[in-house]
Design a protein around this motif. Structure first.
Motif, short mmCIF file in Angstrom:
data_model
loop_
_atom_site.label_atom_id
_atom_site.label_comp_id
_atom_site.label_asym_id
_atom_site.label_seq_id
_atom_site.Cartn_x
_atom_site.Cartn_y
_atom_site.Cartn_z
N SER A 80 9.34 9.81 -14.37
CA SER A 80 8.18 9.18 -15.01
C SER A 80 8.38 7.69 -15.24
N ALA A 81 9.58 7.22 -15.09
CA ALA A 81 9.78 5.77 -15.23
C ALA A 81 9.50 5.04 -13.92
N ASP A 82 9.28 5.77 -12.85
CA ASP A 82 9.15 5.14 -11.53
C ASP A 82 7.70 4.80 -11.19
N PRO A 83 7.53 3.78 -10.36
CA PRO A 83 6.17 3.39 -9.98
C PRO A 83 5.65 4.17 -8.76
N ILE A 84 4.34 4.16 -8.60
CA ILE A 84 3.71 4.58 -7.34
C ILE A 84 3.00 3.34 -6.80
N TYR A 85 3.32 2.97 -5.57
CA TYR A 85 2.66 1.82 -4.97
C TYR A 85 1.48 2.27 -4.11
N PRO A 86 0.40 1.51 -4.14
CA PRO A 86 -0.74 1.85 -3.29
C PRO A 86 -0.35 1.87 -1.82
N GLY A 88 -6.41 -11.05 -0.79
CA GLY A 88 -5.04 -11.39 -1.12
C GLY A 88 -4.65 -11.12 -2.56
N ALA A 89 -5.55 -10.48 -3.32
CA ALA A 89 -5.20 -10.15 -4.71
C ALA A 89 -3.97 -9.25 -4.72
N PRO A 90 -3.08 -9.46 -5.67
CA PRO A 90 -1.85 -8.68 -5.64
C PRO A 90 -2.11 -7.20 -5.91
N CYS A 91 -1.29 -6.37 -5.32
CA CYS A 91 -1.42 -4.94 -5.55
C CYS A 91 -0.93 -4.59 -6.93
N ARG A 92 -1.57 -3.59 -7.47
CA ARG A 92 -1.12 -3.05 -8.74
C ARG A 92 -0.33 -1.79 -8.42
N ASN A 93 0.68 -1.52 -9.21
CA ASN A 93 1.30 -0.22 -9.03
C ASN A 93 1.07 0.59 -10.30
N VAL A 94 1.25 1.90 -10.19
CA VAL A 94 1.01 2.74 -11.35
C VAL A 94 2.27 3.55 -11.63
N ARG A 95 2.43 3.91 -12.87
CA ARG A 95 3.59 4.72 -13.23
C ARG A 95 3.30 6.19 -12.97
N VAL A 96 4.34 6.93 -12.73
CA VAL A 96 4.20 8.38 -12.62
C VAL A 96 3.85 8.90 -14.01
N PRO A 97 2.69 9.53 -14.18
CA PRO A 97 2.32 10.00 -15.52
C PRO A 97 3.37 10.97 -16.07
N GLU A 98 3.50 10.95 -17.37
CA GLU A 98 4.56 11.72 -18.04
C GLU A 98 4.63 13.18 -17.57
N GLU A 99 3.47 13.85 -17.55
CA GLU A 99 3.51 15.28 -17.22
C GLU A 99 3.94 15.54 -15.78
N TYR A 100 3.82 14.52 -14.93
CA TYR A 100 4.24 14.68 -13.54
C TYR A 100 5.69 14.25 -13.33
N GLY A 101 6.27 13.62 -14.34
CA GLY A 101 7.63 13.14 -14.20
C GLY A 101 8.56 14.28 -13.82
N PHE A 102 9.40 14.05 -12.86
CA PHE A 102 10.18 15.15 -12.30
C PHE A 102 11.13 15.79 -13.31
N LYS A 103 11.09 17.11 -13.35
CA LYS A 103 12.08 17.89 -14.10
C LYS A 103 12.55 19.01 -13.18
#
Ligand code: WTA
Length: 696
Positions: free
Chosen positions: A474-480, A40-55
Motif C-alpha cells: 500500500s505504500a507503492d505507487p501505480i503509474y498511469p 505535456g502536463a506531468p503524470c500523476r501517480n496514485v497509491r495502492v489503496p489500503e485494502e488492496y495493499g498486498f498481504k
C-alpha cells in the motif's frame, strides 16, 4: 519466415518506431486530445489503496508458508516465489479441488519445449467451477447475461451445472470422446459457457471461435483441430445487427469432413434451413439427463485450443491444459482484483478471446463469484451502455479494453453522469497499451478517484495476467499506463540488441519470461516444432513475448507494444501477413504490404499498400472488392482504414519489403526516413508518398 522475427529487426523497431522517454512513466507522444489536459502536463501517480495493499493472506493456502519464512511485503513474496518456485505453486494449488494429489510440482525444460505442471494430479475443471459451489449454495448467481437488447438474465450455479451436464450428455450422444475437439461458434451467452464446461466435464477439447470471424476463418480452425461437432446458433444479434451464424457454419463445414454433427441453438425466432447433420439444440438438451459424472482428468490433459494471430499467415492454435491453466487464471483474478466472496465481476470481453476464456468463464467460476456475460457493444444502444450495465448489475470489478474506453470518452462525461457507479471497486484494462488520457479518464470520471486502475499485460499464450499494478504494497505507487509489477512466479527480463539489460536499467528491449509458469501455453496444436521455433528459440530457455518493454529503476515494467508483425486493432490481435494474404488472393493484385499506424480510438489502424499486376488499372470497384475479400476471409475488424494502390513497394537490394518506411509514410513522417541506403532505389519512395497523401 524466420528472418522476419530475428532479434536485430525487432530491436531496430523498438528504437525507431516507439519513441518515448523513460524518465516519465507516460507516453512522451501521448498528447491529451479530448479530455482537456494541457499538453505535456506531468503524470500523476496514485497509491495502492489500503485494502488492496498486498498481504500474504491474499494467496490461498500461503499464509502458513509466509509466516514460517517471515514474508510480509509483495517484494518478499515475489522473491520467494522465484527462489522457492515449487513450494510457492504447491501451496497455491490448494485453491483447487483435486481428485488425486500431484506428486511433482513441475517438470519443465523450455529449451526442449517441455512444460508440465502438477504431474500425477487428477481433477475436473468443471467440477472446480460448478459442483463445489453448488454444494454450498445452488442458488448463488453464476452468470448475469446482459443481452444485446438491454436486459439481464440471471443463472444460478445450480442451473448452470444442470445445463452443463445436459450438454455433456448431448455431446456424448454425438460420440464425442475424451481428447476430441468441439468447436463453439456462439455469442457470449450462457449456452456458450455451458458448452465450454461440458467439454471440460467429459475431457473434450473446446475451440471457441469468435462469432465475428468469417466462414473461411471458421473453416480453417475446424480443419486444423479436426472438430467432430460444432455448436452454434441460428443467428446472433450484436449492436442491433443480425449475424447469420448458422449460414456461416453451413459455408464452413462444406469443407470439413470431420464434422459429424452441428447443434443449433434457436437464439431468435428466425427459422432456418436444417441439413442432415443438424440437430436442434433445445430438443437434444430436453432429451438429455441432467446428471453427468465429471471425468477424472490428468493435470496435463488438454482443456482448450484457442487460435490467435502470429507473424506468419496462419493463426496458430494455442493449447492450454487443465490444472495449471485453471489455477493461474483463478489465482491472478483473486489477487490482482482483490476479489471478495459474493462480488460481481464485469469482464466485458467476448468469450471468443482469451480474456473471455480466463476472466469471463474460468477464473470467476473457479472463484465462485458472479460473472457478467456481455453480449452487446460499448456503444449500443448509446454510449452509456457500459455505465448503465454497471449500475443495474452492481458490477464491482470492471475489466475492459483501452479501445472501448477511448471510444467512450470521446462522447464526454454526460453519458456517465446520471449513473450510479458506486458499486465499482477495481478498474481493469487489458489488450493493448493505454494512453495517458484514457487512463486518467477511467480513474477520474469512472472511478471518481476511488478505484485503483489495473493495466494488466498478458497474452493468449500466458493464460492469465502476467504483469499488473497489483499486487503491490500500500505504500507503492501505480503509474498511469504501466503494467508495473510481475505476478508471482513470473520472471520478466528485457533484452536489448546485445544482451539482457540489467534489471532496472531503463533500457528499451524485448520482453522475455525466463522461467515457466503454470498458465503458459503447452504448445501449438498439431505442430510441436513450431512451438519451440516460435516461442522458445530466440533465447533458448526463455519464452519470447513479441512485445517491447522497459524496466525502470524501480523495477516497474512498461509495455510499449509488439515488435513483430502482430498488430492490435481495437484490442484484437491480427497478423499483417493474414491481411496481406487476403489482399493477394485478388486476381488483380501482384503484391501488398500492410502496416499499422497510431489510431486515436482503435490504438492501431491499418494501411495497405497494394501493387497491381501489369495488365490492370485500378478502378472504383477495386478497393471495395478488396475490403469485401478481407471481411470474407478474416473478419470486419481486419479491414484497413486505407487501401492505397501504388506502383511498387520499397524493397531492399535483397528483395525484402521495407515496412519501416511504409509505416513512416502512413504516419506522414516523411522526414524521418533515416538511413535508406539499403533501398534498391531511393527515388521509388516518391510515388508511394504521393499516393498516400491523396488518401489522407
Ligand atoms: C497486447 C490479450 C500493453 C500485447 C490478453 C500482447 C498489451 C497482446 C496489454 C496479446 C497491456 C495485452 N499493455 N499491451 N496491458 N495487454 N497487450 O493474445 O501486445 O489477444 O502481446 O491477449 O496484446 O494479445 P492477446
Amino acid at each position: 519466415g524466420k528472418a522476419a522475427s530475428t532479434p536485430a529487426k525487432a530491436y531496430a523497431k523498438v528504437g525507431i518506431e516507439r519513441e518515448y522517454s523513460t524518465s516519465t512513466p507516460c507516453f512522451a507522444n501521448d498528447k491529451p486530445k479530448h479530455y482537456g489536459k494541457k499538453e505535456g502536463a506531468p503524470c500523476r501517480n496514485v497509491r495502492v489503496p489500503e485494502e488492496y495493499g498486498f498481504k500474504p493472506g491474499m494467496l490461498p493456502g500461503f499464509e502458513n508458508v509466509a509466516r514460517e519464512h517471515g514474508l510480509k511485503t509483495y517484494k518478499d513474496v515475489y522473491r520467494f516465489s522465484l527462489e522457492h518456485n515449487d513450494l510457492f505453486w504447491e501451496s497455491c494449488a490448494k485453491m483447487l479441488n483435486w481428485k488425486e494429489p500431484f506428486h511433482t510440482v513441475q517438470d519443465c525444460d523450455l529449451k526442449k519445449g517441455k512444460v508440465g505442471w502438477f504431474l500425477g494430479g487428477k481433477l475436473n475443471v468443471s467440477e472446480n467451477c460448478l459442483d463445489r459451489h453448488v454444494a454450498e449454495d445452488p442458488n448463488k448467481i453464476a452468470l448475469l447475461w446482459e443481452k444485446d437488447e438491454p436486459g439481464t438474465v440471471q443463472i444460478s450455479y445450480g442451473q448452470l451445472l444442470e445445463w452443463t451436464c445436459k450438454m455433456a450428455n448431448t455431446l456424448k450422444q454425438a460420440r464425442v470422446q475424451k481428447g476430441d475437439c468441439v468447436c463453439v461458434y456462439l455469442p457470449t451467452s450462457p449456452m456458450a459457457v455451458a458448452s465450454m464446461l461440458a467439454c471440460a466435464r467429459i475431457g473434450a477439447i473446446h475451440t471457441v471461435v469468435f462469432a465475428g470471424f468469417s466462414s473461411e476463418s471458421l473453416r480453417d480452425r475446424i480443419q486444423n483441430c479436426k472438430a467432430k461437432v460444432v455448436i452454434t446458433a441460428n443467428e446472433m444479434i450484436r449492436g442491433g445487427k443480425s449475424i447469420p451464424l448458422k449460414q456461416l457454419v453451413d459455408d464452413a463445414v462444406k469443407d470439413c469432413p470431420t464434422v459429424k454433427t452441428v447443434f443449433v441453438e434457436q437464439r431468435t425466432k428466425k427459422e432456418g434451413r436444417y441439413a442432415k447433420h443438424d440437430v436442434a439444440l433445445t430438443d437434444a438438451l430436453d432429451a438429455a439427463s441432467a446428471e453427468c459424472a465429471p471425468e477424472v482428468l490428468d493435470s496435463e490433459d488438454p482443456l482448450f485450443v484457442l487460435y490467435t494471430s502470429g507473424s506468419t499467415g496462419k493463426p496458430k492454435g494455442v493449447l492450454h491444459t487443465q490444472a495449471g491453466y485453471l489455477l493461474y487464471a483463478a489465482l491472478t483474478q483473486k489477487v490482482v482484483f482483490n476479489l471478495k466472496p459474493g462480488e460481481v465481476f464485469g469482464c466485458l470481453a467476448d468469450i471468443g478471446w482469451i480474456t473471455g476464456h480466463s476472466y469471463v468463464v474460468y477464473a470467476p467460476l473457479a472463484n465462485g463469484i458472479t460473472t457478467v456475460l456481455f453480449e452487446s457493444t460499448p456503444n449500443y444502444p448509446s454510449p452509456s451502455r457500459y455505465w448503465s450495465t454497471v449500475e443495474r448489475l452492481k458490477i464491482n470489478h470492471l475489466y475492459i479494453s483501452p479501445t472501448a474506453l477511448r471510444s467512450l470518452l470521446r462522447h464526454g462525461k454526460s453519458h456517465v453522469k446520471n449513473h450510479d457507479l458506486s458499486s465499482l471497486r477495481t478498474l481493469g484494462l487489458v489488450g493493448e497499451p493505454v494512453n495517458h488520457e484514457a487512463w486518467e479518464w477511467y480513474y477520474d470520471v469512472i472511478g471518481q478517484r476511488r478505484c485503483p486502475v489495473v493495466d494488466t499485460w498478458w497474452q493468449t499464450e500466458t493464460g492469465g495476467i502476467s504483469i499488473a499494478p497489483l499486487p503491490g504494497d500500500s505504500a507503492d505507487p501505480i503509474y498511469p499506463g504501466m503494467a508495473m509489477r510481475p505476478f508471482f512466479g513470473i520472471e520478466p527480463v528485457v533484452k536489448n540488441s546485445e544482451a539482457f539489460a540489467d534489471h532496472g536499467s531503463d533500457q528499451a528491449g524485448v520482453l522475455y519470461v525466463a522461467r515457466p509458469w503454470p498458465g503458459m501455453l503447452r504448445g501449438i496444436y498439431g505442430d510441436e516444432e513450431r512451438f519451440v521455433e516460435t516461442y522458445l528459440s530466440e533465447k533458448p530457455g526463455c519464452y519470447t513475448t513479441g512485445d517491447g518493454c522497459v524496466e525502470t529503476a524501480d523495477g516497474y515494467f512498461k509495455i510499449t507494444g509488439r515488435v513483430d508483425d502482430v498488430i492490435n486493432v481495437s484490442g484484437h490481435r491480427l497478423g499483417t501477413a493474414e491481411v496481406e494474404n487476403a489482399i493477394d488472393s485478388h486476381g488483380k493484385v501482384a503484391e501488398s504490404a500492410v502496416v499499422s499506424f497510431p489510431h486515436l480510438v482503435k490504438g492501431e489502424g491499418l494501411a495497405a499498400f497494394v501493387v497491381l499486376t501489369d495488365d490492370y488499372e485500378a478502378d472504383e470497384h477495386l478497393v471495395k472488392d478488396l475490403k469485401g475479400l478481407i471481411k470474407h476471409s478474416i473478419a470486419s475488424y481486419a479491414i484497413p482504414e486505407e487501401i492505397v494502390i501504388v506502383p511498387h513497394l520499397p524493397k531492399t537490394r535483397s528483395g525484402k519489403i521495407m515496412r519501416r518506411l511504409l509505416k513512416l509514410i502512413a504516419q506522414n513522417k516523411n522526414e524521418d526516413f533515416g538511413d535508406t541506403s539499403t533501398l534498391q532505389d531511393p527515388d521509388i519512395l516518391k510515388p508511394i508518398i504521393d499516393a498516400w497523401s491523396k488518401t489522407t
